[in-house]
Write a protein that holds these residues in place. Structure first.
Motif, PDB file in Angstrom:
ATOM      1  N   MET A  95      -7.001   5.078 -20.951  1.00 42.03           N
ATOM      2  CA  MET A  95      -7.265   3.697 -20.553  1.00 42.03           C
ATOM      3  C   MET A  95      -6.092   3.231 -19.706  1.00 42.03           C
ATOM      4  N   ALA A  96      -6.337   3.010 -18.431  1.00 38.18           N
ATOM      5  CA  ALA A  96      -5.242   2.848 -17.476  1.00 38.18           C
ATOM      6  C   ALA A  96      -5.198   1.481 -16.824  1.00 38.18           C
ATOM      7  N   ALA A  97      -3.974   0.944 -16.756  1.00 42.63           N
ATOM      8  CA  ALA A  97      -3.689  -0.183 -15.879  1.00 42.63           C
ATOM      9  C   ALA A  97      -3.232   0.437 -14.568  1.00 42.63           C
ATOM     10  N   ILE A  98      -3.879   0.050 -13.475  1.00 42.98           N
ATOM     11  CA  ILE A  98      -3.612   0.663 -12.170  1.00 42.98           C
ATOM     12  C   ILE A  98      -3.067  -0.397 -11.222  1.00 42.98           C
ATOM     13  N   MET A  99      -1.809  -0.236 -10.835  1.00 42.67           N
ATOM     14  CA  MET A  99      -1.163  -1.190  -9.948  1.00 42.67           C
ATOM     15  C   MET A  99      -1.638  -0.993  -8.507  1.00 42.67           C
ATOM     16  N   VAL A 100      -1.948  -2.114  -7.857  1.00 35.36           N
ATOM     17  CA  VAL A 100      -2.349  -2.078  -6.453  1.00 35.36           C
ATOM     18  C   VAL A 100      -1.420  -2.912  -5.568  1.00 35.36           C
ATOM     19  N   ARG A 101      -0.511  -3.677  -6.212  1.00 34.61           N
ATOM     20  CA  ARG A 101       0.473  -4.450  -5.452  1.00 34.61           C
ATOM     21  C   ARG A 101       1.734  -4.572  -6.293  1.00 34.61           C
ATOM     22  N   GLY A 102       2.856  -4.193  -5.698  1.00 30.89           N
ATOM     23  CA  GLY A 102       4.119  -4.267  -6.413  1.00 30.89           C
ATOM     24  C   GLY A 102       5.129  -3.311  -5.811  1.00 30.89           C
ATOM     25  N   THR A 103       6.107  -2.899  -6.641  1.00 33.32           N
ATOM     26  CA  THR A 103       7.180  -2.029  -6.174  1.00 33.32           C
ATOM     27  C   THR A 103       7.356  -0.871  -7.144  1.00 33.32           C
ATOM     28  N   VAL A 104       7.462   0.346  -6.594  1.00 31.22           N
ATOM     29  CA  VAL A 104       7.644   1.571  -7.364  1.00 31.22           C
ATOM     30  C   VAL A 104       8.963   2.215  -6.952  1.00 31.22           C
ATOM     31  N   ASN A 105       9.678   2.734  -7.933  1.00 33.57           N
ATOM     32  CA  ASN A 105      10.890   3.500  -7.664  1.00 33.57           C
ATOM     33  C   ASN A 105      10.482   4.962  -7.515  1.00 33.57           C
ATOM     34  N   PRO A 106      10.403   5.499  -6.300  1.00 28.57           N
ATOM     35  CA  PRO A 106       9.933   6.875  -6.112  1.00 28.57           C
ATOM     36  C   PRO A 106      10.859   7.917  -6.731  1.00 28.57           C
ATOM     37  N   SER A 107      12.122   7.557  -6.953  1.00 26.15           N
ATOM     38  CA  SER A 107      13.054   8.491  -7.590  1.00 26.15           C
ATOM     39  C   SER A 107      12.753   8.667  -9.074  1.00 26.15           C
ATOM     40  N   ALA A 108      12.013   7.736  -9.664  1.00 24.61           N
ATOM     41  CA  ALA A 108      11.724   7.787 -11.096  1.00 24.61           C
ATOM     42  C   ALA A 108      10.293   8.232 -11.400  1.00 24.61           C
ATOM     43  N   THR A 109       9.500   8.525 -10.363  1.00 24.56           N
ATOM     44  CA  THR A 109       8.120   8.940 -10.615  1.00 24.56           C
ATOM     45  C   THR A 109       8.092  10.281 -11.347  1.00 24.56           C
ATOM     46  N   PRO A 110       7.045  10.513 -12.144  1.00 26.28           N
ATOM     47  CA  PRO A 110       7.004  11.723 -12.959  1.00 26.28           C
ATOM     48  C   PRO A 110       6.834  13.011 -12.168  1.00 26.28           C
ATOM     49  N   MET A 111       6.309  12.938 -10.984  1.00 29.22           N
ATOM     50  CA  MET A 111       6.119  14.105 -10.115  1.00 29.22           C
ATOM     51  C   MET A 111       6.889  13.888  -8.821  1.00 29.22           C
ATOM     52  N   ASP A 112       7.198  14.962  -8.142  1.00 26.75           N
ATOM     53  CA  ASP A 112       7.815  14.861  -6.821  1.00 26.75           C
ATOM     54  C   ASP A 112       6.763  14.291  -5.876  1.00 26.75           C
ATOM     55  N   ILE A 113       6.980  13.069  -5.440  1.00 31.37           N
ATOM     56  CA  ILE A 113       5.994  12.363  -4.614  1.00 31.37           C
ATOM     57  C   ILE A 113       6.255  12.545  -3.118  1.00 31.37           C
ATOM     58  N   ALA A 114       7.351  13.191  -2.760  1.00 34.51           N
ATOM     59  CA  ALA A 114       7.779  13.284  -1.357  1.00 34.51           C
ATOM     60  C   ALA A 114       6.709  13.840  -0.429  1.00 34.51           C
ATOM     61  N   THR A 115       5.967  14.857  -0.865  1.00 32.84           N
ATOM     62  CA  THR A 115       4.997  15.511   0.019  1.00 32.84           C
ATOM     63  C   THR A 115       3.797  14.628   0.347  1.00 32.84           C
ATOM     64  N   ILE A 116       3.496  13.646  -0.512  1.00 29.10           N
ATOM     65  CA  ILE A 116       2.334  12.797  -0.256  1.00 29.10           C
ATOM     66  C   ILE A 116       2.719  11.341   0.005  1.00 29.10           C
ATOM     67  N   LEU A 117       4.015  11.034  -0.016  1.00 27.46           N
ATOM     68  CA  LEU A 117       4.452   9.645   0.059  1.00 27.46           C
ATOM     69  C   LEU A 117       3.981   8.927   1.318  1.00 27.46           C
ATOM     70  N   THR A 118       4.033   9.565   2.459  1.00 25.32           N
ATOM     71  CA  THR A 118       3.592   8.925   3.700  1.00 25.32           C
ATOM     72  C   THR A 118       2.124   8.529   3.615  1.00 25.32           C
ATOM     73  N   ALA A 119       1.286   9.429   3.110  1.00 26.17           N
ATOM     74  CA  ALA A 119      -0.149   9.143   2.978  1.00 26.17           C
ATOM     75  C   ALA A 119      -0.409   8.053   1.942  1.00 26.17           C
ATOM     76  N   VAL A 120       0.325   8.077   0.829  1.00 26.73           N
ATOM     77  CA  VAL A 120       0.159   7.065  -0.213  1.00 26.73           C
ATOM     78  C   VAL A 120       0.561   5.695   0.328  1.00 26.73           C
ATOM     79  N   LYS A 121       1.666   5.623   1.044  1.00 28.69           N
ATOM     80  CA  LYS A 121       2.111   4.356   1.634  1.00 28.69           C
ATOM     81  C   LYS A 121       1.072   3.797   2.599  1.00 28.69           C
ATOM     82  N   ALA A 122       0.473   4.666   3.410  1.00 28.33           N
ATOM     83  CA  ALA A 122      -0.543   4.220   4.369  1.00 28.33           C
ATOM     84  C   ALA A 122      -1.790   3.708   3.653  1.00 28.33           C
TER      85      ALA A 122
END
Length: 132
Positions: A95-122
């Protein structure tokens, strides 16, 4: 999707949960039950995990990760980026709360987000990704 509320829980270690979501300004109203049928990498999905949506069914899912659960795989065909998981959940009770507006610390994400970060930001322009 429906969530079984009668199963036993797993232990959840929150780790970086308190620092990954720096500012939660808006979530998908009412949250969503995640479709975890093909997510076999772990029993726990950590806060900060990227959430995707299957366009044909409307089902929300955790973004697939590699075998070692250290980095995201490519976005599956027929899916779009939907948001970021606000709080850690188990695959038994997704059961998930899914954020659609706010701020995320990419250094603290559970997975390495670097490879998809540009696409996620867009795809999610109302979410800022800013490390401390």
């Amino acid at each position: 999707m429906y969530t079984n509320l009668t199963n036993t829980g797993s232990q959840i270690l929150t780790g970086n949960e308190s620092i990954v979501i720096k500012k939660n300004l808006e979530t998908i109203e009412g949250g969503r039950s995640l479709d975890v049928t093909s997510y076999t990498q772990a029993e726990v999905i950590q806060a900060g995990h990227v959430i995707i949506q299957e366009t044909s069914t409307g089902n929300f899912k955790p973004m697939p990760v590699n075998t070692g659960a250290t980095a995201y795989q490519a976005l599956p065909t027929g899916h779009v980026y939907a948001g970021i998981l606000v709080a850690t959940v188990t695959t038994k009770r997704p059961m998930a709360a899914i954020m659609v507006r706010g701020t995320v610390n990419p250094s603290a994400t559970p997975m390495d987000i670097a490879t998809i970060l540009t696409a996620v930001k867009a795809a999610l322009p109302l979410i800022l990704f800013r490390a401390d």
